[in-house]
Write an enzyme that holds these catalytic residues in place. Structure first.
Site: not given
Ligand code: NAD
Ligand code: UD1
Length: 355
Positions: A11, A137-138, A161, A165, A211
């Site tokens: 990725g 992730s933030a 999402y 996390k 996005n």
């Protein structure tokens, strides 16, 4: 140098990190199901790292598979042991990351992100491999009360999402607490990863309409999209558009190497750190910087705010500097130059035709 499993290594962030880890001398097994990537990314990484056919089979092995398939994981760990070179650590990128999609398909997000991580941890534990770097992730901070955001800020995600996390961070905390002398875990909370390797040979390759701001802007610059919609011009920010902490993907990749070095130097440890620059840029700052880097005009229109957006999210990056000795080195101008090098050389990403 260590033998590492890199899930999701084909990725965007994984491919750049693979390159940095190969350059640091590590040997990599990449596990990816290519649901959001292409094996070509790994070929390019191999070329950029200067691997020839014989060294490539030793240093960078690619396995197509799903992290939820425990039989497959079991085979990978067992065969590495049988070769006398067991897997010593894992960097876990594999997962789904689109916020809007997570609202529509929460079951899939919990399955891949949470059950996938569970299945990986179970196999790691069974094989005594207990060093893990996790892509957090933030997004966990939701709509933050305090900016720049320290790691001590409340975890209050506002979409599935983000919940997935947060659930994995929770799982990792429980696993660590069960055997604190054995596990070495780093949760890396990324802010907004963007840009590309300066060669322009690997980069971000989103399927369909992007996005996120940065790939959208690059596709407008190359002429794949007519104009950018700027989501909100009435935010409480200097120019009224949303402010984010954009981090060059090569800085981020180097952050993974720093986290791994840190974990390998410790007997046992769990750390959670922000990976960001600490510098905010507005949507219009990004448009201007990308226009300057590409010498193309980027038409845009101001439209309504996007649901779920925050006005400003910027990292407090001091903990990463203190604990990992890592900080970003590249500017927004570098991000745009390198992003444009990738976009202009690969107008359709790794595909020959537009997806
Ligand atoms: P990406 O989609 O480019 O990479 C994820 C990789 O995982 C892809 O190659 C995909 O094919 C693979 N994958 C997905 N499901 C899999 C499965 N079940 N089994 C095996 N492989 C699977 O995304 P990225 O931007 O490189 O993000 C990597 C990680 O970082 C993700 O966990 C993401 O949530 C996290 N993250 C990304 C961002 C960002 O803005 N890009 C921000 C914060 C956190
Ligand atoms: C988004 C996700 C976040 C995720 C991150 C990385 C939301 C609400 N947040 O972050 O959870 O971790 O991606 O995958 O989706 N913008 C425009 N026009 C566009 C696109 C974006 O004006 O076409 C603006 C946004 O309003 C925002 C800024 O650009 O102010 C950055 O947006 P984006 O790149 O989507 O990142 P985030 O919203 O920070």
């Amino acid at each position: 140098m260590a033998r590492l499993l890199i899930t999701g290594g084909a990725g965007f962030i994984g491919s750049h990190t693979c390159l940095v880890l190969l350059e640091a001398g590590h040997n990599l097994l990449v596990l990816d199901d290519f649901s959001n990537s292409s094996p070509i990314a790994i070929d390019k990484v191999s070329e950029l790292a200067g691997l020839d056919a014989s060294s490539a089979s030793e240093r960078l092995q690619l396995h197509r598979g799903d992290i939820r398939n425990q039989d497959h994981l079991e085979r990978l760990f067992t065969s590495a042991k049988e070769q006398g070179r067991p897997i010593e650590g894992v960097i876990h990128f594999a997962g789904l990351k689109a916020v809007g999609e997570s609202v529509r398909e929460p079951l899939r997000y919990w399955d891949v992100n949470v059950c996938g991580s569970w299945s990986l941890l179970k196999t790691m534990d069974a094989h005594g491999c207990r060093t893990l770097v996790f892509s957090s992730s933030a997004t966990l901070y939701g709509l933050p009360d305090l900016v720049p955001i320290p790691e001590s800020a409340p975890v209050q995600p506002i979409n599935p999402y983000g919940h997935s996390k947060a659930a994995v961070e929770r799982l990792l905390a429980d696993v660590f607490a069960s055997a604190p002398d054995a596990w070495r875990i780093a949760n890396l909370r990324y802010f907004n990863p963007v840009g590309a390797h300066p060669s322009g040979r690997i980069g971000e390759d989103p399927l369909g309409i992007p996005n996120n701001l940065f790939p959208f802007v690059s596709q407008v610059a190359i002429g794949r999209r007519p104009r950018l919609q700027v989501f909100g011009s009435d935010w409480p920010t200097p120019d009224g558009t949303g402010v984010r902490d954009y981090i060059h993907v090569m800085d981020l990749a180097e952050g993974h190497r720093a986290a791994l070095d840190y974990l390998f130097a410790e007997d046992s440890q769990k750390i959670t750190v922000n990976l960001g620059s600490g510098i905010g840029a507005s949507v219009l700052d990004v448009v201007k910087a990308f226009q300057a880097a590409s010498c193309r005009s980027i038409p845009y229109e101001l439209v309504a705010r996007r649901a779920g957006d925050a006005a400003i999210t910027v990292a407090d990056p001091s903990l990463a500097a203190q604990r990992l000795g890592w900080r970003t080195r590249r500017s927004l101008a570098d991000i745009c130059l390198d992003g444009w090098a990738w976009q202009s050389a690969n107008p359709n990403g790794y595909r020959k035709k537009e997806a």
